[in-house]
Design a protein around this motif. Structure first.
Motif, mmCIF file in Angstrom:
data_model
loop_
_atom_site.group_PDB
_atom_site.id
_atom_site.type_symbol
_atom_site.label_atom_id
_atom_site.label_comp_id
_atom_site.label_asym_id
_atom_site.label_seq_id
_atom_site.Cartn_x
_atom_site.Cartn_y
_atom_site.Cartn_z
ATOM 1 N N GLY A 3 0.785 -1.224 0.000
ATOM 2 C CA GLY A 3 0.000 0.000 0.000
ATOM 3 C C GLY A 3 0.819 1.277 0.000
ATOM 4 O O GLY A 3 2.031 1.267 -0.202
ATOM 5 N N GLU A 4 0.128 2.376 0.238
ATOM 6 C CA GLU A 4 0.764 3.690 0.273
ATOM 7 C C GLU A 4 1.181 4.018 1.699
ATOM 8 O O GLU A 4 0.400 3.855 2.625
ATOM 9 N N HIS A 5 2.417 4.480 1.846
ATOM 10 C CA HIS A 5 2.924 4.888 3.150
ATOM 11 C C HIS A 5 3.241 6.380 3.120
ATOM 12 O O HIS A 5 3.500 6.948 2.064
ATOM 13 N N ARG A 6 3.266 6.984 4.308
ATOM 14 C CA ARG A 6 3.641 8.391 4.464
ATOM 15 C C ARG A 6 5.066 8.461 4.993
ATOM 16 O O ARG A 6 5.452 7.677 5.868
ATOM 17 N N TYR A 7 5.819 9.423 4.469
ATOM 18 C CA TYR A 7 7.214 9.617 4.862
ATOM 19 C C TYR A 7 7.361 11.055 5.334
ATOM 20 O O TYR A 7 7.133 11.992 4.575
ATOM 21 N N PHE A 8 7.728 11.201 6.609
ATOM 22 C CA PHE A 8 7.854 12.527 7.217
ATOM 23 C C PHE A 8 9.322 12.908 7.325
ATOM 24 O O PHE A 8 10.129 12.158 7.887
ATOM 25 N N PHE A 9 9.654 14.074 6.781
ATOM 26 C CA PHE A 9 10.974 14.671 6.937
ATOM 27 C C PHE A 9 10.828 15.747 8.007
ATOM 28 O O PHE A 9 10.062 16.701 7.833
ATOM 29 N N TYR A 10 11.525 15.576 9.123
ATOM 30 C CA TYR A 10 11.489 16.527 10.227
ATOM 31 C C TYR A 10 12.825 17.255 10.290
ATOM 32 O O TYR A 10 13.879 16.616 10.395
ATOM 33 N N LEU A 11 12.784 18.570 10.246
ATOM 34 C CA LEU A 11 13.992 19.386 10.338
ATOM 35 C C LEU A 11 13.979 20.122 11.671
ATOM 36 O O LEU A 11 12.942 20.649 12.080
ATOM 37 N N PHE A 12 15.130 20.162 12.328
ATOM 38 C CA PHE A 12 15.259 20.859 13.605
ATOM 39 C C PHE A 12 16.420 21.841 13.530
ATOM 40 O O PHE A 12 17.526 21.460 13.126
ATOM 41 N N ALA A 13 16.175 23.090 13.919
ATOM 42 C CA ALA A 13 17.230 24.088 14.073
ATOM 43 C C ALA A 13 17.663 24.039 15.538
ATOM 44 O O ALA A 13 16.825 24.126 16.445
ATOM 45 N N LEU A 14 18.953 23.879 15.751
ATOM 46 C CA LEU A 14 19.476 23.690 17.109
ATOM 47 C C LEU A 14 20.456 24.800 17.485
ATOM 48 O O LEU A 14 21.144 25.347 16.627
ATOM 49 N N ASP A 15 20.548 25.058 18.773
ATOM 50 C CA ASP A 15 21.471 26.086 19.260
ATOM 51 C C ASP A 15 22.822 25.513 19.664
ATOM 52 O O ASP A 15 23.623 26.173 20.320
ATOM 53 N N THR A 16 23.101 24.255 19.263
ATOM 54 C CA THR A 16 24.334 23.591 19.682
ATOM 55 C C THR A 16 24.725 22.503 18.688
ATOM 56 O O THR A 16 23.902 22.079 17.863
ATOM 57 N N ASP A 17 25.977 22.071 18.783
ATOM 58 C CA ASP A 17 26.398 20.856 18.082
ATOM 59 C C ASP A 17 25.895 19.663 18.894
ATOM 60 O O ASP A 17 25.720 19.756 20.108
ATOM 61 N N ILE A 18 25.695 18.548 18.220
ATOM 62 C CA ILE A 18 25.283 17.313 18.897
ATOM 63 C C ILE A 18 26.502 16.387 18.940
ATOM 64 O O ILE A 18 27.117 16.116 17.914
ATOM 65 N N ASP A 19 26.832 15.932 20.138
ATOM 66 C CA ASP A 19 27.996 15.070 20.326
ATOM 67 C C ASP A 19 27.534 13.624 20.494
ATOM 68 O O ASP A 19 27.288 13.163 21.607
ATOM 69 N N LEU A 20 27.359 12.947 19.356
ATOM 70 C CA LEU A 20 26.939 11.543 19.366
ATOM 71 C C LEU A 20 27.788 10.762 18.372
ATOM 72 O O LEU A 20 28.163 11.293 17.322
ATOM 73 N N PRO A 21 28.076 9.489 18.644
ATOM 74 C CA PRO A 21 28.767 8.660 17.652
ATOM 75 C C PRO A 21 27.818 8.267 16.522
ATOM 76 O O PRO A 21 26.592 8.264 16.703
ATOM 77 N N GLU A 22 28.368 7.928 15.355
ATOM 78 C CA GLU A 22 27.562 7.580 14.191
ATOM 79 C C GLU A 22 26.671 6.365 14.413
ATOM 80 O O GLU A 22 25.699 6.190 13.685
ATOM 81 N N VAL A 23 26.967 5.542 15.390
ATOM 82 C CA VAL A 23 26.130 4.362 15.654
ATOM 83 C C VAL A 23 24.847 4.738 16.389
ATOM 84 O O VAL A 23 24.002 3.891 16.643
ATOM 85 N N SER A 24 24.671 6.027 16.704
ATOM 86 C CA SER A 24 23.480 6.485 17.417
ATOM 87 C C SER A 24 22.271 6.476 16.494
ATOM 88 O O SER A 24 22.386 6.657 15.287
ATOM 89 N N GLY A 25 21.113 6.288 17.100
ATOM 90 C CA GLY A 25 19.867 6.269 16.341
ATOM 91 C C GLY A 25 18.987 7.456 16.666
ATOM 92 O O GLY A 25 19.393 8.392 17.366
ATOM 93 N N LYS A 26 17.750 7.394 16.191
ATOM 94 C CA LYS A 26 16.811 8.498 16.356
ATOM 95 C C LYS A 26 16.547 8.813 17.828
ATOM 96 O O LYS A 26 16.470 9.978 18.212
ATOM 97 N N GLY A 27 16.403 7.796 18.655
ATOM 98 C CA GLY A 27 16.144 8.028 20.076
ATOM 99 C C GLY A 27 17.272 8.781 20.753
ATOM 100 O O GLY A 27 17.030 9.685 21.558
ATOM 101 N N ASP A 28 18.510 8.418 20.410
ATOM 102 C CA ASP A 28 19.668 9.117 20.975
ATOM 103 C C ASP A 28 19.670 10.576 20.538
ATOM 104 O O ASP A 28 19.928 11.481 21.333
ATOM 105 N N LEU A 29 19.387 10.791 19.254
ATOM 106 C CA LEU A 29 19.361 12.156 18.739
ATOM 107 C C LEU A 29 18.248 12.957 19.403
ATOM 108 O O LEU A 29 18.462 14.097 19.838
#
Length: 148
Positions: free
Chosen positions: A101-127
């Motif tokens: 069937g048809e699925h919806r795909y959401f692109f969410y953009l966030f403007a942040l006041d800082t750099d994010i210090d996470l390793p590349e193995v991090s996922g959406k929850g970590d972010l």
């Protein structure tokens, strides 16, 4: 303090329109171009999440990226920042590939006041956790796709 709304559009498809096959598993499987409106004052970096809430086993993350330099455009087939893990267990963009069937795909953009210090193995929850208290603005673009 609430966050500002940021315009997020694509020259490839309209909001709530059909994502061209080029950007899916049926095409080149590359990220679509994105156009970003005016960013809030104090924006240091951007983060972007693309997910499919209609996936059979729950929300499927297609793209998780952070520490994008403030910009008005994310080019097609371009990795703009640090890419985290998507639901396929890989970094980078994985295009729409709905099993039915048809699925919806959401692109969410966030403007942040800082750099994010996470390793590349991090996922959406970590972010999402790392962004708490740092979101200055948000934008949403939704496209739909069903396989031929």
């Amino acid at each position: 303090m609430g966050s500002e709304t940021i315009s997020l559009t694509s020259p490839a498809f309209q909001h709530e329109g059909t994502i061209p096959a080029r950007y899916t598993c049926d095409g080149e499987n590359i990220n679509p171009p994105l156009s970003i409106g005016e960013l809030p004052e104090g924006t240091k970096t951007l983060a972007l999440i693309c997910d499919d809430p209609d996936a059979p086993r729950g929300i499927y993350d297609h793209w998780v990226v952070w520490n994008i330099a403030p910009t008005q455009e994310i080019k097609e087939n371009h990795m703009p920042g640090i890419s985290g893990m998507n639901s396929s267990g890989k970094t980078g963009y994985t295009g729409p590939c709905p099993p039915d069937g048809e699925h919806r795909y959401f692109f969410y953009l966030f403007a942040l006041d800082t750099d994010i210090d996470l390793p590349e193995v991090s996922g959406k929850g970590d972010l999402a956790s790392a962004m708490i208290g740092h979101i200055l603005g948000e934008g949403i673009l939704m496209g739909k796709y069903s396989r031929p």
